[in-house]
Design a protein around this motif. Structure first.
Motif, PDB file in Angstrom:
ATOM      1  N   THR A 131       0.828  -1.204   0.000  1.00 45.67           N
ATOM      2  CA  THR A 131       0.000   0.000   0.000  1.00 45.67           C
ATOM      3  C   THR A 131       0.863   1.256   0.000  1.00 45.67           C
ATOM      4  O   THR A 131       0.536   2.250  -0.667  1.00 45.67           O
ATOM      5  CB  THR A 131      -0.929  -0.002   1.221  1.00 45.67           C
ATOM      6  OG1 THR A 131      -1.781  -1.159   1.182  1.00 45.67           O
ATOM      7  CG2 THR A 131      -1.793   1.242   1.271  1.00 45.67           C
ATOM      8  N   ALA A 132       1.971   1.211   0.745  1.00 50.06           N
ATOM      9  CA  ALA A 132       2.863   2.361   0.825  1.00 50.06           C
ATOM     10  C   ALA A 132       3.695   2.557  -0.439  1.00 50.06           C
ATOM     11  O   ALA A 132       4.264   3.622  -0.647  1.00 50.06           O
ATOM     12  CB  ALA A 132       3.794   2.218   2.031  1.00 50.06           C
ATOM     13  N   GLY A 133       3.782   1.517  -1.274  1.00 54.85           N
ATOM     14  CA  GLY A 133       4.496   1.639  -2.536  1.00 54.85           C
ATOM     15  C   GLY A 133       5.920   1.140  -2.527  1.00 54.85           C
ATOM     16  O   GLY A 133       6.656   1.379  -3.489  1.00 54.85           O
ATOM     17  N   TRP A 134       6.309   0.430  -1.466  1.00 57.95           N
ATOM     18  CA  TRP A 134       7.687  -0.080  -1.431  1.00 57.95           C
ATOM     19  C   TRP A 134       7.743  -1.522  -0.909  1.00 57.95           C
ATOM     20  O   TRP A 134       8.605  -1.899  -0.136  1.00 57.95           O
ATOM     21  CB  TRP A 134       8.633   0.818  -0.640  1.00 57.95           C
ATOM     22  CG  TRP A 134       8.043   1.563   0.525  1.00 57.95           C
ATOM     23  CD1 TRP A 134       7.532   2.825   0.524  1.00 57.95           C
ATOM     24  CD2 TRP A 134       7.931   1.108   1.892  1.00 57.95           C
ATOM     25  NE1 TRP A 134       7.101   3.181   1.781  1.00 57.95           N
ATOM     26  CE2 TRP A 134       7.342   2.153   2.642  1.00 57.95           C
ATOM     27  CE3 TRP A 134       8.268  -0.092   2.537  1.00 57.95           C
ATOM     28  CZ2 TRP A 134       7.084   2.039   4.001  1.00 57.95           C
ATOM     29  CZ3 TRP A 134       8.010  -0.203   3.907  1.00 57.95           C
ATOM     30  CH2 TRP A 134       7.427   0.858   4.612  1.00 57.95           C
ATOM     31  N   ALA A 135       6.832  -2.338  -1.421  1.00 55.11           N
ATOM     32  CA  ALA A 135       6.882  -3.771  -1.104  1.00 55.11           C
ATOM     33  C   ALA A 135       8.133  -4.391  -1.722  1.00 55.11           C
ATOM     34  O   ALA A 135       8.596  -3.963  -2.783  1.00 55.11           O
ATOM     35  CB  ALA A 135       5.643  -4.472  -1.644  1.00 55.11           C
ATOM     36  N   PRO A 136       8.712  -5.397  -1.092  1.00 54.16           N
ATOM     37  CA  PRO A 136       9.919  -6.024  -1.639  1.00 54.16           C
ATOM     38  C   PRO A 136       9.619  -6.859  -2.879  1.00 54.16           C
ATOM     39  O   PRO A 136       8.566  -7.492  -2.976  1.00 54.16           O
ATOM     40  CB  PRO A 136      10.406  -6.910  -0.483  1.00 54.16           C
ATOM     41  CG  PRO A 136       9.170  -7.228   0.299  1.00 54.16           C
ATOM     42  CD  PRO A 136       8.316  -6.001   0.210  1.00 54.16           C
ATOM     43  N   GLN A 137      10.561  -6.841  -3.817  1.00 56.79           N
ATOM     44  CA  GLN A 137      10.513  -7.763  -4.944  1.00 56.79           C
ATOM     45  C   GLN A 137      10.944  -9.137  -4.430  1.00 56.79           C
ATOM     46  O   GLN A 137      11.969  -9.252  -3.751  1.00 56.79           O
ATOM     47  CB  GLN A 137      11.458  -7.293  -6.043  1.00 56.79           C
ATOM     48  CG  GLN A 137      11.535  -8.195  -7.251  1.00 56.79           C
ATOM     49  CD  GLN A 137      10.207  -8.310  -7.971  1.00 56.79           C
ATOM     50  OE1 GLN A 137       9.452  -9.253  -7.714  1.00 56.79           O
ATOM     51  NE2 GLN A 137       9.922  -7.369  -8.848  1.00 56.79           N
ATOM     52  N   LEU A 138      10.177 -10.177  -4.743  1.00 57.79           N
ATOM     53  CA  LEU A 138      10.407 -11.480  -4.122  1.00 57.79           C
ATOM     54  C   LEU A 138      10.761 -12.594  -5.094  1.00 57.79           C
ATOM     55  O   LEU A 138      11.136 -13.686  -4.659  1.00 57.79           O
ATOM     56  CB  LEU A 138       9.175 -11.891  -3.304  1.00 57.79           C
ATOM     57  CG  LEU A 138       8.808 -10.935  -2.158  1.00 57.79           C
ATOM     58  CD1 LEU A 138       7.463 -11.306  -1.566  1.00 57.79           C
ATOM     59  CD2 LEU A 138       9.891 -10.938  -1.093  1.00 57.79           C
ATOM     60  N   GLY A 159      14.732  -5.653  -2.619  1.00 53.32           N
ATOM     61  CA  GLY A 159      14.341  -7.032  -2.352  1.00 53.32           C
ATOM     62  C   GLY A 159      15.314  -8.037  -2.928  1.00 53.32           C
ATOM     63  O   GLY A 159      16.534  -7.906  -2.771  1.00 53.32           O
ATOM     64  N   ALA A 160      14.791  -9.030  -3.647  1.00 52.72           N
ATOM     65  CA  ALA A 160      15.614 -10.112  -4.199  1.00 52.72           C
ATOM     66  C   ALA A 160      16.552  -9.587  -5.284  1.00 52.72           C
ATOM     67  O   ALA A 160      16.197  -8.693  -6.059  1.00 52.72           O
ATOM     68  CB  ALA A 160      14.712 -11.203  -4.771  1.00 52.72           C
ATOM     69  N   LEU A 161      17.751 -10.154  -5.328  1.00 56.10           N
ATOM     70  CA  LEU A 161      18.750  -9.760  -6.318  1.00 56.10           C
ATOM     71  C   LEU A 161      19.401 -10.997  -6.921  1.00 56.10           C
ATOM     72  O   LEU A 161      19.601 -12.008  -6.236  1.00 56.10           O
ATOM     73  CB  LEU A 161      19.844  -8.900  -5.670  1.00 56.10           C
ATOM     74  CG  LEU A 161      19.458  -7.500  -5.190  1.00 56.10           C
ATOM     75  CD1 LEU A 161      20.601  -6.896  -4.388  1.00 56.10           C
ATOM     76  CD2 LEU A 161      19.067  -6.603  -6.348  1.00 56.10           C
ATOM     77  N   CYS A 162      19.777 -10.882  -8.196  1.00 57.01           N
ATOM     78  CA  CYS A 162      20.551 -11.944  -8.836  1.00 57.01           C
ATOM     79  C   CYS A 162      22.030 -11.751  -8.502  1.00 57.01           C
ATOM     80  O   CYS A 162      22.428 -10.721  -7.965  1.00 57.01           O
ATOM     81  CB  CYS A 162      20.332 -11.936 -10.348  1.00 57.01           C
ATOM     82  SG  CYS A 162      21.002 -10.482 -11.183  1.00 57.01           S
TER      83      CYS A 162
END
Length: 231
Positions: A131-138, A159-162
């Protein structure tokens, strides 16, 4: 209701979460034994409140209980601390609007009956961050969008990184941890409750790290949530 502050000799400032956002109001005489409000203006109570507008603070002139979520929460440490964290996060993230009203009510209902209340808390926190606009990429890499699953995580990177987008200070993460977080974020945690405790605990720590990185301050109630794991 998310928080209270004593005010004067017998009054209390009540912080209410409403569908329109946060409201701070004075409940006069609420700390007296014969207060007309009784125990309705307490945490974990959903009320229908009548407010009289004031210059700086509204005044609560009446309050009727709609739902009481304390049953199953206040007498169990893990449930109580998880519910307190929901209220604290709601206050921090709802200053400009009431988008989290329904989510917070649903989270308290889920915590009441949860066998693993921290999962219900983390599902709420991930929804709040969305909702705040900064959810982690998973799943896909937060930097280059390379398809996952990946084994690195950094809240500052999103969030997740290669491996090709490695950041200094990245955490090495079992992809199953990120999968549990995805279940919590997107399907309300369905399936996450069967994950090993160690995986759920790791997921919680990543949720906490991401939240506090973007809030730029700690949620004190989360310290008590984590302390419960040692009890």
């Amino acid at each position: 209701m998310v928080r209270t502050y004593d005010f004067g000799e017998a009054d209390r400032i009540i912080v209410l979460l409403t569908p329109a956002g946060l409201v701070r109001a004075v409940a006069k005489g609420v700390r007296r034994l014969r207060s007309r409000f009784g125990s309705r203006l307490e945490p974990f109570v959903l009320v229908q409140a009548q407010l009289y507008p004031g210059r700086n603070l509204d005044t609560i002139t009446g309050a009727d209980t709609v739902a009481y979520f304390g049953t199953g929460i206040i007498d169990r440490y893990e449930h109580y601390t998880a519910a307190c964290a929901v209220l604290e996060a709601t206050e921090r993230l709802s200053i400009d609007g009431g988008e989290l009203f329904d989510a917070a009510v649903e989270a308290l209902k889920n915590i009441q009956v949860a066998t693993r209340p921290t999962l219900a808390l983390d599902a709420f926190l991930l929804q709040a961050m969305e909702t705040a606009g900064w959810a982690p990429q998973l799943f896909d890499c937060a930097h280059c969008n390379a398809p996952g699953p990946h084994q690195l995580f950094h809240p500052g990177a999103g969030g997740a990184l290669c491996r090709n987008c490695h950041y200094s200070g990245c955490a090495e993460v079992d992809p199953e941890v990120l999968h549990v977080m995805w279940l919590l974020a997107h399907v309300g945690g369905e399936g996450a409750e069967v994950a090993p405790e160690s995986v759920c605990n790791s997921a919680h720590q990543l949720v906490r790290a991401h939240l506090q990185w973007h809030l730029e301050r700690k949620l004190g109630s989360l310290d008590f949530v984590d302390a419960g794991w040692t009890h």
